[in-house]
Design a protein around this motif. Structure first.
Motif, PDB file in Angstrom:
ATOM      1  N   ILE A 196       0.850  -1.187   0.000  1.00  0.00           N
ATOM      2  CA  ILE A 196       0.000   0.000   0.000  1.00  0.00           C
ATOM      3  C   ILE A 196       0.892   1.247   0.000  1.00  0.00           C
ATOM      4  O   ILE A 196       2.009   1.215   0.521  1.00  0.00           O
ATOM      5  N   PRO A 197       0.406   2.334  -0.595  1.00  0.00           N
ATOM      6  CA  PRO A 197       1.191   3.568  -0.553  1.00  0.00           C
ATOM      7  C   PRO A 197       1.442   3.986   0.893  1.00  0.00           C
ATOM      8  O   PRO A 197       0.543   3.935   1.732  1.00  0.00           O
ATOM      9  N   LYS A 198       2.669   4.361   1.171  1.00  0.00           N
ATOM     10  CA  LYS A 198       3.028   4.764   2.527  1.00  0.00           C
ATOM     11  C   LYS A 198       4.018   5.908   2.470  1.00  0.00           C
ATOM     12  O   LYS A 198       4.731   6.089   1.489  1.00  0.00           O
ATOM     13  N   LYS A 199       4.033   6.662   3.522  1.00  0.00           N
ATOM     14  CA  LYS A 199       4.966   7.773   3.651  1.00  0.00           C
ATOM     15  C   LYS A 199       6.390   7.214   3.650  1.00  0.00           C
ATOM     16  O   LYS A 199       6.674   6.216   4.329  1.00  0.00           O
ATOM     17  N   ALA A 200       7.266   7.822   2.867  1.00  0.00           N
ATOM     18  CA  ALA A 200       8.671   7.388   2.840  1.00  0.00           C
ATOM     19  C   ALA A 200       9.262   7.586   4.226  1.00  0.00           C
ATOM     20  O   ALA A 200       9.017   8.602   4.878  1.00  0.00           O
ATOM     21  N   ASN A 235       1.110  16.384   0.209  1.00  0.00           N
ATOM     22  CA  ASN A 235       2.407  17.031   0.472  1.00  0.00           C
ATOM     23  C   ASN A 235       3.383  16.147   1.236  1.00  0.00           C
ATOM     24  O   ASN A 235       4.272  16.656   1.911  1.00  0.00           O
ATOM     25  N   GLN A 236       3.219  14.846   1.171  1.00  0.00           N
ATOM     26  CA  GLN A 236       4.153  13.928   1.806  1.00  0.00           C
ATOM     27  C   GLN A 236       4.703  12.976   0.741  1.00  0.00           C
ATOM     28  O   GLN A 236       3.952  12.474  -0.108  1.00  0.00           O
ATOM     29  N   LEU A 237       5.995  12.732   0.814  1.00  0.00           N
ATOM     30  CA  LEU A 237       6.642  11.811  -0.112  1.00  0.00           C
ATOM     31  C   LEU A 237       6.213  10.383   0.226  1.00  0.00           C
ATOM     32  O   LEU A 237       6.313   9.947   1.371  1.00  0.00           O
ATOM     33  N   CYS A 238       5.710   9.685  -0.779  1.00  0.00           N
ATOM     34  CA  CYS A 238       5.212   8.322  -0.579  1.00  0.00           C
ATOM     35  C   CYS A 238       5.851   7.363  -1.575  1.00  0.00           C
ATOM     36  O   CYS A 238       6.288   7.779  -2.653  1.00  0.00           O
ATOM     37  N   THR A 239       5.878   6.110  -1.204  1.00  0.00           N
ATOM     38  CA  THR A 239       6.353   5.050  -2.097  1.00  0.00           C
ATOM     39  C   THR A 239       5.394   3.877  -2.005  1.00  0.00           C
ATOM     40  O   THR A 239       4.718   3.687  -0.990  1.00  0.00           O
ATOM     41  N   VAL A 240       5.367   3.094  -3.069  1.00  0.00           N
ATOM     42  CA  VAL A 240       4.636   1.827  -3.056  1.00  0.00           C
ATOM     43  C   VAL A 240       5.372   0.872  -3.982  1.00  0.00           C
ATOM     44  O   VAL A 240       5.648   1.180  -5.133  1.00  0.00           O
ATOM     45  N   GLY A 241       5.733  -0.263  -3.429  1.00  0.00           N
ATOM     46  CA  GLY A 241       6.430  -1.280  -4.214  1.00  0.00           C
ATOM     47  C   GLY A 241       5.460  -2.225  -4.897  1.00  0.00           C
ATOM     48  O   GLY A 241       5.731  -2.765  -5.956  1.00  0.00           O
ATOM     49  N   GLY A 242       4.342  -2.442  -4.258  1.00  0.00           N
ATOM     50  CA  GLY A 242       3.319  -3.313  -4.814  1.00  0.00           C
ATOM     51  C   GLY A 242       3.764  -4.767  -4.912  1.00  0.00           C
ATOM     52  O   GLY A 242       4.688  -5.214  -4.241  1.00  0.00           O
ATOM     53  N   TYR A 243       3.060  -5.478  -5.787  1.00  0.00           N
ATOM     54  CA  TYR A 243       3.337  -6.908  -5.940  1.00  0.00           C
ATOM     55  C   TYR A 243       4.733  -7.214  -6.480  1.00  0.00           C
ATOM     56  O   TYR A 243       5.319  -8.235  -6.103  1.00  0.00           O
ATOM     57  N   PRO A 244       5.314  -6.364  -7.348  1.00  0.00           N
ATOM     58  CA  PRO A 244       6.690  -6.654  -7.779  1.00  0.00           C
ATOM     59  C   PRO A 244       7.677  -6.736  -6.605  1.00  0.00           C
ATOM     60  O   PRO A 244       8.623  -7.518  -6.640  1.00  0.00           O
ATOM     61  N   PRO A 276      14.894  12.312  -7.614  1.00  0.00           N
ATOM     62  CA  PRO A 276      15.462  13.447  -6.871  1.00  0.00           C
ATOM     63  C   PRO A 276      14.780  13.681  -5.525  1.00  0.00           C
ATOM     64  O   PRO A 276      15.436  14.089  -4.563  1.00  0.00           O
ATOM     65  N   GLU A 277      13.488  13.393  -5.454  1.00  0.00           N
ATOM     66  CA  GLU A 277      12.789  13.597  -4.185  1.00  0.00           C
ATOM     67  C   GLU A 277      13.274  12.612  -3.110  1.00  0.00           C
ATOM     68  O   GLU A 277      13.363  12.962  -1.931  1.00  0.00           O
ATOM     69  N   ILE A 278      13.631  11.408  -3.505  1.00  0.00           N
ATOM     70  CA  ILE A 278      14.212  10.439  -2.559  1.00  0.00           C
ATOM     71  C   ILE A 278      15.605  10.904  -2.146  1.00  0.00           C
ATOM     72  O   ILE A 278      15.981  10.814  -0.975  1.00  0.00           O
TER      73      ILE A 278
END
Length: 174
Positions: free
Chosen positions: A21-25, A82-91, A159-161
């Motif tokens: 699930i998308p989550k805050k970095a 306005n929060q940096l998020c990531t999602v890796g998902g099934y991969p 760049p955001e990471i």
């Protein structure tokens, strides 16, 4: 399995599931896990490394690096509220499954004759041999390579990471 190893296993499983699930970095995913994996690998290293173990280690590091790179390429980085998020998902999950399957294949390739002879010697000998060749530090070495390449690839491609990691390191450096 000692209590500390069990706690770490639970933490790693939670981190993997969180990728669905998308989550805050956060700093632990990008910096903490690689550092923890390096420490676990280093503390488990045997006093003597023979050629077979070094070859197995190199194979596992390569496997982990490929999986970590692939996982990072499939990870989506975006802003939400306005929060940096990531999602890796099934991969991301598939990468972990590939890493575990690859670990099993490498274990068999490098230790097949020892496994067969210990199996023929009896259950206790077989169990001892499996415990010896599936050493905790070898598993952590794969996680080390995977998590380092994951973080470095995200750092290089987003760049955001990169800004997030720099901000986190500056905060720790104060």
């Amino acid at each position: 399995m000692d209590k500390f190893a069990l706690i770490i296993l639970v933490v790693v499983i939670v981190l993997i599931i969180r990728q669905l699930i998308p989550k805050k970095a956060d700093g632990f995913d990008l910096l903490g896990l690689p550092i923890m994996a390096i420490i676990r690998t280093y503390t488990g290293l045997p006093d003597k490394l023979d050629g077979l173990i070094i070859a197995e280690l190199i194979s596992l590091l390569a496997l982990g690096a490929v999986v970590g790179y692939w996982q990072a390429k499939k990870t989506k980085v975006f802003y939400r509220d306005n929060q940096l998020c990531t999602v890796g998902g099934y991969p991301y999950i598939i990468g972990w499954i590939a890493m575990l399957a690859g670990r099993g294949i490498i274990l068999l390739l490098f230790n097949f004759s020892a496994i067969v002879s210990s199996f023929e010697a009896g259950q206790e000998q077989f169990t001892n041999e499996i415990a010896r060749i599936s050493a905790d530090w070898l598993i952590w070495s794969t996680i080390t390579a995977s998590s380092i390449l994951y973080s470095l690839t995200l750092y290089r491609n987003h760049p955001e990471i990169k800004n997030f990691i720099h901000a986190r390191l500056n905060k720790v450096g104060r």
